[in-house]
Design a protein around this motif. Structure first.
Motif, PDB file in Angstrom:
ATOM      1  N   LEU A 114       0.830  -1.212   0.000  1.00 16.17           N
ATOM      2  CA  LEU A 114       0.000   0.000   0.000  1.00 16.17           C
ATOM      3  C   LEU A 114       0.860   1.256   0.000  1.00 16.17           C
ATOM      4  O   LEU A 114       0.594   2.197  -0.762  1.00 16.17           O
ATOM      5  N   ASP A 115       1.914   1.280   0.828  1.00 17.11           N
ATOM      6  CA  ASP A 115       2.803   2.454   0.866  1.00 17.11           C
ATOM      7  C   ASP A 115       3.468   2.693  -0.495  1.00 17.11           C
ATOM      8  O   ASP A 115       3.492   3.820  -0.990  1.00 17.11           O
ATOM      9  N   ASN A 116       4.015   1.618  -1.065  1.00 20.34           N
ATOM     10  CA  ASN A 116       4.691   1.748  -2.369  1.00 20.34           C
ATOM     11  C   ASN A 116       3.720   2.170  -3.459  1.00 20.34           C
ATOM     12  O   ASN A 116       4.047   3.007  -4.314  1.00 20.34           O
ATOM     13  N   THR A 117       2.532   1.592  -3.439  1.00 24.59           N
ATOM     14  CA  THR A 117       1.526   1.934  -4.444  1.00 24.59           C
ATOM     15  C   THR A 117       1.151   3.406  -4.360  1.00 24.59           C
ATOM     16  O   THR A 117       1.103   4.110  -5.381  1.00 24.59           O
ATOM     17  N   LEU A 118       0.900   3.876  -3.145  1.00 29.09           N
ATOM     18  CA  LEU A 118       0.540   5.286  -2.968  1.00 29.09           C
ATOM     19  C   LEU A 118       1.674   6.204  -3.397  1.00 29.09           C
ATOM     20  O   LEU A 118       1.436   7.233  -4.051  1.00 29.09           O
ATOM     21  N   SER A 119       2.897   5.853  -3.073  1.00 33.14           N
ATOM     22  CA  SER A 119       4.046   6.681  -3.484  1.00 33.14           C
ATOM     23  C   SER A 119       4.137   6.769  -5.005  1.00 33.14           C
ATOM     24  O   SER A 119       4.319   7.858  -5.563  1.00 33.14           O
ATOM     25  N   GLU A 120       4.025   5.636  -5.671  1.00 35.65           N
ATOM     26  CA  GLU A 120       4.098   5.608  -7.132  1.00 35.65           C
ATOM     27  C   GLU A 120       2.960   6.398  -7.770  1.00 35.65           C
ATOM     28  O   GLU A 120       3.164   7.139  -8.738  1.00 35.65           O
ATOM     29  N   LEU A 121       1.751   6.239  -7.231  1.00 36.89           N
ATOM     30  CA  LEU A 121       0.603   6.964  -7.795  1.00 36.89           C
ATOM     31  C   LEU A 121       0.734   8.469  -7.589  1.00 36.89           C
ATOM     32  O   LEU A 121       0.409   9.254  -8.490  1.00 36.89           O
ATOM     33  N   ARG A 122       1.202   8.864  -6.447  1.00 41.06           N
ATOM     34  CA  ARG A 122       1.382  10.300  -6.186  1.00 41.06           C
ATOM     35  C   ARG A 122       2.407  10.904  -7.142  1.00 41.06           C
ATOM     36  O   ARG A 122       2.202  11.996  -7.683  1.00 41.06           O
ATOM     37  N   MET A 123       3.522  10.180  -7.344  1.00 38.61           N
ATOM     38  CA  MET A 123       4.540  10.679  -8.288  1.00 38.61           C
ATOM     39  C   MET A 123       3.981  10.728  -9.709  1.00 38.61           C
ATOM     40  O   MET A 123       4.226  11.690 -10.446  1.00 38.61           O
ATOM     41  N   GLY A 124       3.224   9.715 -10.079  1.00 42.68           N
ATOM     42  CA  GLY A 124       2.600   9.709 -11.399  1.00 42.68           C
ATOM     43  C   GLY A 124       1.615  10.850 -11.556  1.00 42.68           C
ATOM     44  O   GLY A 124       1.562  11.497 -12.611  1.00 42.68           O
ATOM     45  N   TYR A 125       0.855  11.115 -10.515  1.00 44.24           N
ATOM     46  CA  TYR A 125      -0.116  12.213 -10.537  1.00 44.24           C
ATOM     47  C   TYR A 125       0.601  13.545 -10.772  1.00 44.24           C
ATOM     48  O   TYR A 125       0.188  14.344 -11.615  1.00 44.24           O
TER      49      TYR A 125
END
Length: 137
Positions: A114-125
């Protein structure tokens, strides 16, 4: 009735062809319905059974929706769409709520996913939002 009155009387014509036509239409509809049912059954067999729901699948589902909204994930053969930053933000926020509500209730592996997913999505956003704003200039 006189001959004249008989001629003036409207004639009723019985058309037997309509019965045959109605029967043909009924058969066509039945065949179409059968084809739809067979297609549905074939698709279910081709897809296979759905896996049991779990935390990783839920995170994956929300992640996929966010990636589609950002335009980072596309369906083959589908026209490229503009990013929907509002929808992407909504899906990222849903994952954040999930993280908040499951705090101290996840395994170490689930927390890491969950932490990694959120980090990746935020950077992508941020990357997509920057590209959108620079394209508007």
């Amino acid at each position: 009735m006189t001959e004249e009155e008989k001629k003036q009387e409207k004639k009723i014509i019985v058309d037997e062809d309509w019965k045959q036509q109605a029967q043909k239409e009924k058969e066509i509809l039945a065949a179409q319905e059968k084809n739809v049912k067979e297609k549905d059954q074939h698709e279910r067999k081709t897809r296979g059974p759905l896996p049991k729901g779990n935390f990783a699948a839920l995170v994956s589902m929300l992640t996929t929706q966010a990636l589609f909204a950002l335009g980072l994930l596309e369906l083959k053969g589908q026209e490229k769409r503009r990013p929907d930053l509002e929808l992407a933000s909504y899906n990222i926020n849903m994952l954040e709520v999930l993280q908040e509500k499951t705090k101290n209730n996840l395994t170490k592996e689930e927390e890491k996913v969950l932490d990694n997913t959120l980090s990746e999505l935020r950077m992508g956003y941020v990357t997509v939002a920057d590209n959108v704003s620079s394209a508007k200039r």
